[in-house]
Enzyme design. Structure first.
Site, mmCIF file in Angstrom:
data_model
loop_
_atom_site.group_PDB
_atom_site.id
_atom_site.type_symbol
_atom_site.label_atom_id
_atom_site.label_comp_id
_atom_site.label_asym_id
_atom_site.label_seq_id
_atom_site.Cartn_x
_atom_site.Cartn_y
_atom_site.Cartn_z
ATOM 1 C CE1 TYR A 166 1.275 0.040 4.360
ATOM 2 C CE2 TYR A 166 0.044 1.727 4.017
ATOM 3 C CZ TYR A 166 0.718 1.449 4.913
ATOM 4 O OH TYR A 166 1.759 1.486 6.072
ATOM 5 N NE ARG B 131 6.147 4.896 0.519
ATOM 6 C CZ ARG B 131 6.305 5.112 0.995
ATOM 7 N NH1 ARG B 131 7.125 5.485 1.494
ATOM 8 N NH2 ARG B 131 5.522 5.558 1.714
ATOM 9 N NE ARG C 151 -5.015 -20.071 4.883
ATOM 10 C CZ ARG C 151 -4.187 -20.422 4.938
ATOM 11 N NH1 ARG C 151 -4.963 -22.267 5.025
ATOM 12 N NH2 ARG C 151 -3.333 -20.440 6.178
ATOM 13 C CG HIS D 148 1.110 -21.290 2.677
ATOM 14 N ND1 HIS D 148 -0.343 -21.451 2.798
ATOM 15 C CD2 HIS D 148 1.470 -20.148 3.700
ATOM 16 C CE1 HIS D 148 0.078 -21.775 4.629
ATOM 17 N NE2 HIS D 148 1.226 -20.628 5.137
ATOM 18 C CE LYS E 281 3.586 3.552 3.099
ATOM 19 N NZ LYS E 281 3.279 3.308 5.081
ATOM 20 C CD GLU F 159 10.659 1.847 10.207
ATOM 21 O OE1 GLU F 159 9.798 2.518 9.475
ATOM 22 O OE2 GLU F 159 9.799 0.375 9.725
ATOM 23 C CG LEU G 253 8.254 2.823 4.754
ATOM 24 C CD1 LEU G 253 7.638 1.178 3.429
ATOM 25 C CD2 LEU G 253 7.509 3.472 4.521
HETATM 26 N N1 PDD Z 1 3.074 5.239 8.022
HETATM 27 N N2 PDD Z 1 7.901 3.555 8.874
HETATM 28 C C1 PDD Z 1 6.510 3.143 9.357
HETATM 29 C C2 PDD Z 1 6.593 1.542 9.375
HETATM 30 C C3 PDD Z 1 5.641 3.781 8.225
HETATM 31 O O1 PDD Z 1 4.035 2.870 8.507
HETATM 32 C C4 PDD Z 1 5.509 4.976 7.828
HETATM 33 C C5 PDD Z 1 4.426 5.894 7.492
HETATM 34 C C6 PDD Z 1 6.640 5.589 7.619
HETATM 35 C C7 PDD Z 1 7.139 7.236 7.115
HETATM 36 O O2 PDD Z 1 6.749 6.363 5.566
HETATM 37 P P1 PDD Z 1 6.013 8.424 4.603
HETATM 38 O O3 PDD Z 1 7.132 9.756 5.117
HETATM 39 O O4 PDD Z 1 6.499 7.850 3.370
HETATM 40 O O5 PDD Z 1 4.590 8.584 5.527
HETATM 41 C C8 PDD Z 1 7.697 4.794 8.023
HETATM 42 C C9 PDD Z 1 1.806 5.645 6.573
HETATM 43 C C10 PDD Z 1 1.736 7.156 6.513
HETATM 44 C C11 PDD Z 1 0.769 5.186 7.241
HETATM 45 O O6 PDD Z 1 0.650 3.699 7.550
HETATM 46 O O7 PDD Z 1 -0.082 5.528 7.593
#
Ligand code: PDD
Length: 287
Positions: A34, A53, A101, A103, A148, A180, A204
């Site tokens: 996403y 990304r 279903r 894997h 992501k 993070e 991320l």
């Molecule tokens: N999340 N790290 C993680 C684990 C995140 O979920 C996010 C952002 C970031 C920052 O990435 P960016 O600057 O590209 O938004 C870092 C989004 C906003 C969410 O899941 O809602």
């Protein structure tokens, strides 16, 4: 609050009418990726970077991109136009689609494409002025945090630990080093130097992270991108979290102890101002 109109597999419809079959691999396996793009004055911010990304995440899970960048752009602009609010956060996801279903990847599933848009809620003035409390946590997620993925259970568990403690985010460490936070990237300031953990499989690659580093370089704020031991975070003068929706936010307490003097620091205040100014400039150019 989610506003009304969403997009699902070729059609715009009211949110309440959008349905996905229960055998969608997003539902069964969390098999999808996403993006969240911030939209200011109805202009998507850094859309090209978000689409890049998305492609990277799709490559990471070996799923072909069902749309070209021009098609994504058109859909994103349309979902923005069909929803209310000058500032929005557009969410879009692709899953591997519906299949019995098993894997292993299905040979002939059609990816599910979904977009929605929420009114954008950047942090309230009070949080910008005073900063927010955070906790620390072990990073117990998988080893592909650069994808992501919609499989966010590890992030949700970490976030809930923070919320249970009355905090906003969980700042995570793996093997004694900063990674993070549960839904944001983390920066640290020590002796006037901005420290950023390197972009690798453990975090991320945040779009906001890149903007912050670009602004730091352009404004001669010293930067070091390197592994940051837990002790350096716990004794830092400043800690920030960054994301598309939080922008840049100061962390003023960590596990109940003040960060620096317990107020947003001078480097944060400078970066916050630079970020707001940059946003305005980019948006004026887009208008
Ligand atoms: N999340 N790290 C993680 C684990 C995140 O979920 C996010 C952002 C970031 C920052 O990435 P960016 O600057 O590209 O938004 C870092 C989004 C906003 C969410 O899941 O809602």
């Amino acid at each position: 609050m989610t506003t009304d109109i969403v997009y699902l597999n070729g059609e715009f419809m009211p949110l309440a009418e959008a349905r996905v079959p229960v055998l969608d691999r997003g539902f069964i396996f969390g098999d999808g990726v996403y993006e969240v793009v911030p939209v200011y004055s109805r202009n998507p911010f850094r859309l090209g970077e978000h689409l890049q990304r998305l492609q990277r995440s799709l490559d990471g899970i070996r799923l072909a991109n069902p749309l070209r960048d021009e098609e994504w752009t058109k859909l994103i602009l349309e979902i923005v136009a069909r929803n209310s609010g000058e500032d929005q956060a557009v969410y879009f996801q692709v899953t591997r689609g519906v299949a019995p279903r098993a894997h292993e990847f299905p040979s002939a599933a059609k990816p599910t494409v979904f977009l929605m848009s929420n009114v954008m809620k950047t942090p309230p003035r009070e949080q910008v002025d005073n900063g927010v409390p955070c906790i620390t946590s072990n990073d117990f997620r998988w080893l592909k945090c650069d994808i992501k993925s919609v499989s966010l259970l590890g992030n949700c568990l970490a976030k809930q630990l923070a919320v249970d403690a009355g905090a906003v985010e969980a700042v995570m460490f793996r093997d004694g080093y900063l990674t993070e936070a549960s839904a944001s990237n983390v920066f640290v300031v020590r002796n006037g130097v901005l420290l950023a953990p390197p972009k690798n499989h453990l975090i991320l690659p945040g779009i906001t992270y890149d903007v912050v580093l670009e602004l730091a370089h352009a404004n001669r704020i010293p930067v070091e991108t390197r592994e940051i031991p837990e002790q350096e975070v716990k004794t830092a003068q400043e800690i920030w979290v960054t994301s598309s929706t939080k922008e840049v936010l100061a962390v003023t307490s960590l596990d109940g102890r003040p960060v620096g003097d317990g107020k947003p620091g001078p480097v944060f205040r400078r970066m916050h101002a630079l970020y707001q100014e940059f946003k305005q400039t980019v948006m004026r150019r887009a208008a």
